[in-house]
Design a protein around this motif. Structure first.
Motif, short mmCIF file in Angstrom:
data_model
loop_
_atom_site.label_atom_id
_atom_site.label_comp_id
_atom_site.label_asym_id
_atom_site.label_seq_id
_atom_site.Cartn_x
_atom_site.Cartn_y
_atom_site.Cartn_z
N UNK A 217 0.87 -1.18 0.00
CA UNK A 217 0.00 0.00 0.00
C UNK A 217 0.91 1.22 0.00
N UNK A 218 0.75 2.06 -1.01
CA UNK A 218 1.58 3.26 -1.16
C UNK A 218 0.64 4.47 -1.16
N UNK A 219 0.88 5.41 -0.25
CA UNK A 219 -0.01 6.56 -0.10
C UNK A 219 0.75 7.86 -0.31
N UNK A 220 0.22 8.71 -1.19
CA UNK A 220 0.80 10.04 -1.40
C UNK A 220 0.18 10.97 -0.36
N UNK A 221 1.00 11.45 0.56
CA UNK A 221 0.51 12.36 1.59
C UNK A 221 1.13 13.74 1.36
N UNK A 222 1.42 14.46 2.43
CA UNK A 222 1.99 15.80 2.31
C UNK A 222 2.71 16.19 3.59
N UNK A 223 3.82 16.92 3.49
CA UNK A 223 4.48 17.44 4.69
C UNK A 223 3.56 18.33 5.52
N UNK A 224 2.55 18.93 4.90
CA UNK A 224 1.63 19.81 5.65
C UNK A 224 0.77 19.02 6.62
N UNK A 225 0.77 17.69 6.50
CA UNK A 225 0.05 16.86 7.46
C UNK A 225 0.82 16.66 8.75
N UNK A 226 2.10 17.10 8.78
CA UNK A 226 2.92 16.93 9.97
C UNK A 226 3.55 18.23 10.45
N UNK A 227 3.60 19.22 9.57
CA UNK A 227 4.20 20.50 9.92
C UNK A 227 3.18 21.63 9.69
N UNK A 228 3.22 22.66 10.54
CA UNK A 228 2.18 23.70 10.50
C UNK A 228 2.41 24.74 9.40
N UNK A 241 -4.76 13.42 9.52
CA UNK A 241 -5.63 12.27 9.82
C UNK A 241 -5.24 11.08 8.95
N UNK A 242 -4.94 11.34 7.68
CA UNK A 242 -4.55 10.26 6.77
C UNK A 242 -3.24 9.62 7.22
N UNK A 243 -2.26 10.44 7.61
CA UNK A 243 -0.97 9.91 8.05
C UNK A 243 -1.11 8.98 9.25
N UNK A 244 -1.93 9.39 10.21
CA UNK A 244 -2.12 8.56 11.40
C UNK A 244 -2.79 7.23 11.04
N UNK A 245 -3.79 7.29 10.17
CA UNK A 245 -4.47 6.07 9.74
C UNK A 245 -3.49 5.11 9.04
N UNK A 246 -2.71 5.66 8.11
CA UNK A 246 -1.77 4.82 7.34
C UNK A 246 -0.70 4.23 8.26
N UNK A 247 -0.20 5.01 9.20
CA UNK A 247 0.83 4.50 10.12
C UNK A 247 0.28 3.42 11.03
N UNK A 248 -0.96 3.59 11.47
CA UNK A 248 -1.60 2.55 12.28
C UNK A 248 -1.78 1.28 11.46
N UNK A 249 -2.22 1.46 10.21
CA UNK A 249 -2.42 0.32 9.31
C UNK A 249 -1.10 -0.42 9.08
N UNK A 258 2.11 -7.48 4.50
CA UNK A 258 1.84 -6.33 3.64
C UNK A 258 2.75 -5.17 4.04
N UNK A 259 3.44 -4.58 3.07
CA UNK A 259 4.31 -3.42 3.31
C UNK A 259 3.53 -2.14 3.03
N UNK A 260 3.67 -1.17 3.92
CA UNK A 260 2.94 0.10 3.80
C UNK A 260 3.95 1.25 3.77
N UNK A 261 3.85 2.08 2.75
CA UNK A 261 4.77 3.22 2.58
C UNK A 261 3.98 4.51 2.41
N UNK A 262 4.56 5.60 2.91
CA UNK A 262 4.00 6.94 2.74
C UNK A 262 5.01 7.80 2.00
N UNK A 263 4.53 8.53 1.00
CA UNK A 263 5.39 9.42 0.22
C UNK A 263 5.04 10.87 0.55
N UNK A 264 6.06 11.64 0.90
CA UNK A 264 5.87 13.05 1.25
C UNK A 264 6.60 13.91 0.21
N UNK A 265 5.89 14.40 -0.80
CA UNK A 265 6.54 15.16 -1.87
C UNK A 265 6.67 16.64 -1.53
#
Length: 412
Positions: A217-228, A241-249, A258-265
């Motif tokens: 599972x590969x999810x495109x997220x954003x640095x704005x989900x972790x930094x203000x 919210x998406x980052x926390x869900x994906x990390x829990x998953x 199953x390998x789970x990765x998050x991409x922060x462009x």
């Protein structure tokens, strides 16, 4: 004296080499080297202290060499996994990352299921034209449960008894700009509906197929989900919210293989980001729907500057999507994919500063990196003006009091 000078210059040379190498490594990697860099900088300080305390330079260098021997070298990378016979489902392929990723993965030999909002749109037509017959286009709005179910059934029908190797959660939207107080509730709900609930719904629907093949599972997220990031509260909250869900998953799916990765462009020209008409529409919609009192306190000139800053920032965004597409491909074919990928210039450095520097430094860096506002809200301008007038009146009063005191003292 000469021996001391020699020791000093040798230690300075060693420290310069270590610091230079560490900084070069930090800028060339995706933050995976951060612990090593921190350790190297710590050893640099240790060497300098040993030399300053009178330890022979050679002894200090020997200590450093012993430490470096303990650091594991870079192991040769394992060959990528085969793509033949493996299927990947990608959301949001009308344009941007999704469309380019569909083309790349198809060229790599994957069987690609590409979801689009408009089957007759330009993006869908281009994918049909340039991709192989393995590509399957599916109309799907990730905010519509019925369309997700239909897409799942169609995917199952084509896969037969096979599972799904990869799910790439790419679809997302940024529907607002401006201060958190100025962002409309419809903007907060819109971002959450697409970026969080939509992705959540798709992931839950396709997860049994991914578990079946012990896939990715590969999810495109954003640095704005972790930094203000200023002026991105609605978008950032949905990505948080998406980052926390994906990390829990990620933790929960580890026993399933199953390998789970998050991409922060970093900033790229995708979707509506470079569409100035879109931002004009958002700006007018905001002005029309803000409460009059709030509009008066902030002022149109304040919001106009924000819109212009967003447009200027969009102009500087990168057009070459290769760094992000490369990370998507790596997360799907690497035997040991990374948990987090930092894709694009400056993202690794930004996270290094965010994680290892004081908050004041991180905040300053973030504000200079993103929108640099100069216009104050109208209410604050009035307060400052009143304060200045009050100070001026007080100064005049003080001067008058001094003059009267002098006259009384002179007896006139």
């Amino acid at each position: 004296m000469e021996e001391h000078a020699l020791s000093f210059w040798i230690s300075m040379g060693v420290m310069s080499a270590i610091v230079g190498g560490a900084m070069r490594k930090m800028l060339a990697t995706h933050m995976s080297a951060a612990p090593t860099i921190a350790a190297l900088l710590g050893v640099t300080v240790l060497v300098e202290r040993l030399c300053s305390l009178g330890f022979p330079t050679m002894l200090a260098l020997a200590s450093l060499s012993a430490f470096c021997c303990l650091i594991p070298g870079k192991t040769p990378s394992a060959p990528p996994l085969p793509t033949e016979g493996r299927a990947v489902f990608i959301t949001g392929c009308d344009s941007g990352f999704g469309k380019t990723a569909a083309q790349r993965l198809d060229a790599m030999g994957f069987e690609v299921f590409a979801s689009v909002l408009d089957l007759s749109g330009e993006g869908a037509r281009e994918l049909q034209r340039v991709c192989s017959s393995r590509l399957t286009l599916i109309q799907m709005d990730i905010t519509q449960s019925q369309e997700i179910e239909q897409a799942l059934n169609r995917t199952k029908a084509k896969l037969g008894l096979r599972g799904l190797w990869g799910l790439v959660n790419n679809a997302g939207v940024c529907v607002n700009f401006g201060d958190a107080e100025l962002s409309l509730m419809s903007n907060y709900r819109g971002c959450m509906e697409v970026n969080f609930f939509g992705t959540l719904n798709v992931t839950k629907a396709f997860l049994p197929l991914v578990r079946q093949s012990k896939g990715r599972i590969v999810t495109i997220s954003s640095p704005s989900g972790e930094q203000p990031f200023p002026c991105l509260a609605a978008y950032g909250a949905s990505k948080a919210a998406l980052n926390l869900f994906i990390n829990t998953l990620r933790h929960e799916l580890e026993p399933w293989g199953v390998k789970v990765s998050t991409i922060l462009p970093s900033a790229y020209k995708t979707g509506q980001s470079s569409n100035f008409e879109y931002w004009e529409h958002q700006y007018k919609h905001l002005l029309q729907n803000l409460p009059p009192g709030l509009l008066e306190e902030y002022g149109e000139e304040y919001m106009l500057e924000t819109k212009e800053l967003f447009q200027a920032y969009a102009k500087t965004a990168k057009e070459d999507l290769t760094p992000v597409i490369n990370t998507i491909a790596d997360a799907l074919v690497s035997p040991q994919p990374k948990v987090r990928y930092y894709a694009g210039p400056g993202v690794g450095l930004m996270y290094f500063i965010y994680n290892y520097f004081p908050m004041s430094v991180s905040d300053c860096f973030l504000q200079k990196l993103f929108v640099k506002k100069k216009v104050l809200p109208r209410a604050l301008c009035k307060q400052n003006s009143n304060s200045n007038n009050s100070n001026s009146n007080n100064n005049n009063t003080d001067k008058s009091y001094v003059m009267k005191s002098k006259k009384l003292a002179s007896g006139s």
